[in-house]
Motif scaffolding. Sequence first.
Motif, PDB file in Angstrom:
ATOM      1  N   GLY A 154       0.795  -1.225   0.000  1.00  0.00           N
ATOM      2  CA  GLY A 154       0.000   0.000   0.000  1.00  0.00           C
ATOM      3  C   GLY A 154       0.827   1.275   0.000  1.00  0.00           C
ATOM      4  N   VAL A 155       0.343   2.280  -0.741  1.00  0.00           N
ATOM      5  CA  VAL A 155       0.972   3.595  -0.813  1.00  0.00           C
ATOM      6  C   VAL A 155      -0.103   4.674  -0.717  1.00  0.00           C
ATOM      7  N   GLY A 156       0.324   5.858  -0.300  1.00  0.00           N
ATOM      8  CA  GLY A 156      -0.607   6.969  -0.179  1.00  0.00           C
ATOM      9  C   GLY A 156       0.028   8.269  -0.639  1.00  0.00           C
ATOM     10  N   LEU A 157      -0.800   9.162  -1.149  1.00  0.00           N
ATOM     11  CA  LEU A 157      -0.342  10.466  -1.620  1.00  0.00           C
ATOM     12  C   LEU A 157      -1.249  11.545  -1.052  1.00  0.00           C
ATOM     13  N   LEU A 158      -0.659  12.547  -0.407  1.00  0.00           N
ATOM     14  CA  LEU A 158      -1.377  13.719   0.079  1.00  0.00           C
ATOM     15  C   LEU A 158      -0.750  14.929  -0.594  1.00  0.00           C
ATOM     16  N   THR A 159      -1.560  15.752  -1.237  1.00  0.00           N
ATOM     17  CA  THR A 159      -1.013  16.842  -2.043  1.00  0.00           C
ATOM     18  C   THR A 159      -1.889  18.082  -1.946  1.00  0.00           C
ATOM     19  N   VAL A 173      -1.741  20.697  -4.004  1.00  0.00           N
ATOM     20  CA  VAL A 173      -2.160  21.040  -5.364  1.00  0.00           C
ATOM     21  C   VAL A 173      -2.775  19.798  -5.991  1.00  0.00           C
ATOM     22  N   LYS A 174      -3.981  19.918  -6.476  1.00  0.00           N
ATOM     23  CA  LYS A 174      -4.641  18.763  -7.074  1.00  0.00           C
ATOM     24  C   LYS A 174      -3.950  18.390  -8.379  1.00  0.00           C
ATOM     25  N   PRO A 175      -3.561  17.130  -8.543  1.00  0.00           N
ATOM     26  CA  PRO A 175      -2.912  16.715  -9.791  1.00  0.00           C
ATOM     27  C   PRO A 175      -3.855  16.808 -10.986  1.00  0.00           C
ATOM     28  N   LEU A 176      -3.261  16.912 -12.152  1.00  0.00           N
ATOM     29  CA  LEU A 176      -4.050  16.878 -13.380  1.00  0.00           C
ATOM     30  C   LEU A 176      -4.677  15.498 -13.575  1.00  0.00           C
ATOM     31  N   LYS A 177      -3.928  14.470 -13.170  1.00  0.00           N
ATOM     32  CA  LYS A 177      -4.383  13.094 -13.349  1.00  0.00           C
ATOM     33  C   LYS A 177      -3.641  12.214 -12.356  1.00  0.00           C
ATOM     34  N   VAL A 178      -4.323  11.184 -11.858  1.00  0.00           N
ATOM     35  CA  VAL A 178      -3.703  10.215 -10.948  1.00  0.00           C
ATOM     36  C   VAL A 178      -3.980   8.816 -11.467  1.00  0.00           C
ATOM     37  N   SER A 179      -2.939   7.988 -11.509  1.00  0.00           N
ATOM     38  CA  SER A 179      -3.098   6.598 -11.919  1.00  0.00           C
ATOM     39  C   SER A 179      -2.357   5.706 -10.930  1.00  0.00           C
ATOM     40  N   PHE A 180      -2.629   4.402 -11.023  1.00  0.00           N
ATOM     41  CA  PHE A 180      -2.150   3.483 -10.002  1.00  0.00           C
ATOM     42  C   PHE A 180      -1.488   2.255 -10.622  1.00  0.00           C
ATOM     43  N   GLU A 236       0.723  -5.214 -16.138  1.00  0.00           N
ATOM     44  CA  GLU A 236       0.865  -6.627 -15.751  1.00  0.00           C
ATOM     45  C   GLU A 236       2.340  -7.043 -15.777  1.00  0.00           C
ATOM     46  N   PRO A 237       2.747  -7.902 -14.842  1.00  0.00           N
ATOM     47  CA  PRO A 237       1.965  -8.606 -13.827  1.00  0.00           C
ATOM     48  C   PRO A 237       1.885  -7.874 -12.487  1.00  0.00           C
ATOM     49  N   PHE A 238       2.126  -6.566 -12.509  1.00  0.00           N
ATOM     50  CA  PHE A 238       2.143  -5.805 -11.257  1.00  0.00           C
ATOM     51  C   PHE A 238       0.966  -4.835 -11.159  1.00  0.00           C
ATOM     52  N   SER A 239      -0.089  -5.121 -11.894  1.00  0.00           N
ATOM     53  CA  SER A 239      -1.199  -4.173 -11.998  1.00  0.00           C
ATOM     54  C   SER A 239      -2.078  -4.124 -10.761  1.00  0.00           C
ATOM     55  N   ASP A 240      -1.877  -5.047  -9.822  1.00  0.00           N
ATOM     56  CA  ASP A 240      -2.679  -5.045  -8.598  1.00  0.00           C
ATOM     57  C   ASP A 240      -1.801  -5.222  -7.360  1.00  0.00           C
ATOM     58  N   GLU A 241      -0.594  -4.680  -7.432  1.00  0.00           N
ATOM     59  CA  GLU A 241       0.361  -4.846  -6.343  1.00  0.00           C
ATOM     60  C   GLU A 241       0.210  -3.797  -5.239  1.00  0.00           C
ATOM     61  N   LYS A 242      -0.472  -2.696  -5.533  1.00  0.00           N
ATOM     62  CA  LYS A 242      -0.651  -1.617  -4.561  1.00  0.00           C
ATOM     63  C   LYS A 242       0.710  -1.068  -4.109  1.00  0.00           C
ATOM     64  N   ARG A 243       1.546  -0.777  -5.094  1.00  0.00           N
ATOM     65  CA  ARG A 243       2.904  -0.299  -4.825  1.00  0.00           C
ATOM     66  C   ARG A 243       3.198   1.069  -5.430  1.00  0.00           C
ATOM     67  N   ILE A 288       1.683   5.056  -6.995  1.00  0.00           N
ATOM     68  CA  ILE A 288       0.743   6.104  -7.397  1.00  0.00           C
ATOM     69  C   ILE A 288       1.502   7.072  -8.288  1.00  0.00           C
ATOM     70  N   ASN A 289       0.948   7.360  -9.443  1.00  0.00           N
ATOM     71  CA  ASN A 289       1.545   8.314 -10.378  1.00  0.00           C
ATOM     72  C   ASN A 289       0.643   9.543 -10.470  1.00  0.00           C
ATOM     73  N   ALA A 290       1.160  10.691 -10.028  1.00  0.00           N
ATOM     74  CA  ALA A 290       0.402  11.945 -10.084  1.00  0.00           C
ATOM     75  C   ALA A 290       1.042  12.867 -11.117  1.00  0.00           C
ATOM     76  N   GLU A 291       0.233  13.306 -12.068  1.00  0.00           N
ATOM     77  CA  GLU A 291       0.726  14.223 -13.092  1.00  0.00           C
ATOM     78  C   GLU A 291       0.412  15.660 -12.691  1.00  0.00           C
ATOM     79  N   TYR A 292       1.447  16.499 -12.684  1.00  0.00           N
ATOM     80  CA  TYR A 292       1.312  17.932 -12.421  1.00  0.00           C
ATOM     81  C   TYR A 292       1.684  18.702 -13.688  1.00  0.00           C
ATOM     82  N   ASN A 293       1.573  20.006 -13.641  1.00  0.00           N
ATOM     83  CA  ASN A 293       1.841  20.810 -14.832  1.00  0.00           C
ATOM     84  C   ASN A 293       3.247  20.598 -15.379  1.00  0.00           C
ATOM     85  N   LYS A 294       4.222  20.519 -14.484  1.00  0.00           N
ATOM     86  CA  LYS A 294       5.613  20.518 -14.934  1.00  0.00           C
ATOM     87  C   LYS A 294       6.357  19.212 -14.704  1.00  0.00           C
ATOM     88  N   PHE A 295       5.687  18.232 -14.090  1.00  0.00           N
ATOM     89  CA  PHE A 295       6.370  16.964 -13.832  1.00  0.00           C
ATOM     90  C   PHE A 295       5.361  15.879 -13.479  1.00  0.00           C
TER      91      PHE A 295
END
Length: 251
Positions: free
Chosen positions: A65-70, A72-79, A83-90, A92-99
Amino acid sequence: MKIVAWNVSGLRSCVSKGCVDYLLRENADIICLSEVKCRSEEEVPVQMRLSNYHTYWNVEKGKPGVGLLTKVKPLKVSFDLPEPFSDEKRLINAEYNKFFLVCCYVVNAGRGLKTLDKRLKWNKIFDEYIKDLDKKKPVIIAGDLNVAHNEIDLANPKSNHKTAGFTKEERDGFTKFLSYGFIDTFRELYPDQTGAYTFWSYMRNSRAKNVGWRLDYFIVSKRFMTKVKDNVIRSSVRGSDHCPIVLYLKV
């Protein structure tokens, strides 16, 4: 901008030991937590509902499990990875304006290296995932990468060459990843600093003796290094067998 990354080694336990007080004092713009060990979002302690933060949790029973507190609200968040790691809960990818900010907890090679093959498979997929992101905009990787890259990054290198986190395979994998155009910000800023660790075993009074490992990192795209002002290890902060690390940026 200030970013905190911390392997809390069980969020409920860490909260009971005062981690929220530290987080409030630090007042970071972004907080990346790994190994939170919550079975669901409902199990996340209410004390972690910090005001002024958007929160994202990637948790499930039996997963790290991982957690993100931010702030500034990200443009997009994905997890998670493909495969085969698509349900590992390891991850969080947060997209911001510059990174992109990738909060992650990398596979541990395990006692007796029983999951080393899984770790090496993770490396291959993770590397391609990050390289694809880097084509779009710079990437910041924050979290427990479960490797001490060089002998300077742990207290007892000679006795740990066959220990998870310091095998040749893991270290070479990390070197290869950096060669794709990424920078270990702490070692770039402090190339010769010894005794700089982020993890200490609970055994043998390791923390008091500073017999530790540097397993937690902020890695950035090489072209983004000019934005990095400092990387600080908060070794005095308790609550976990890891301590927080803090990245200061001028973005």
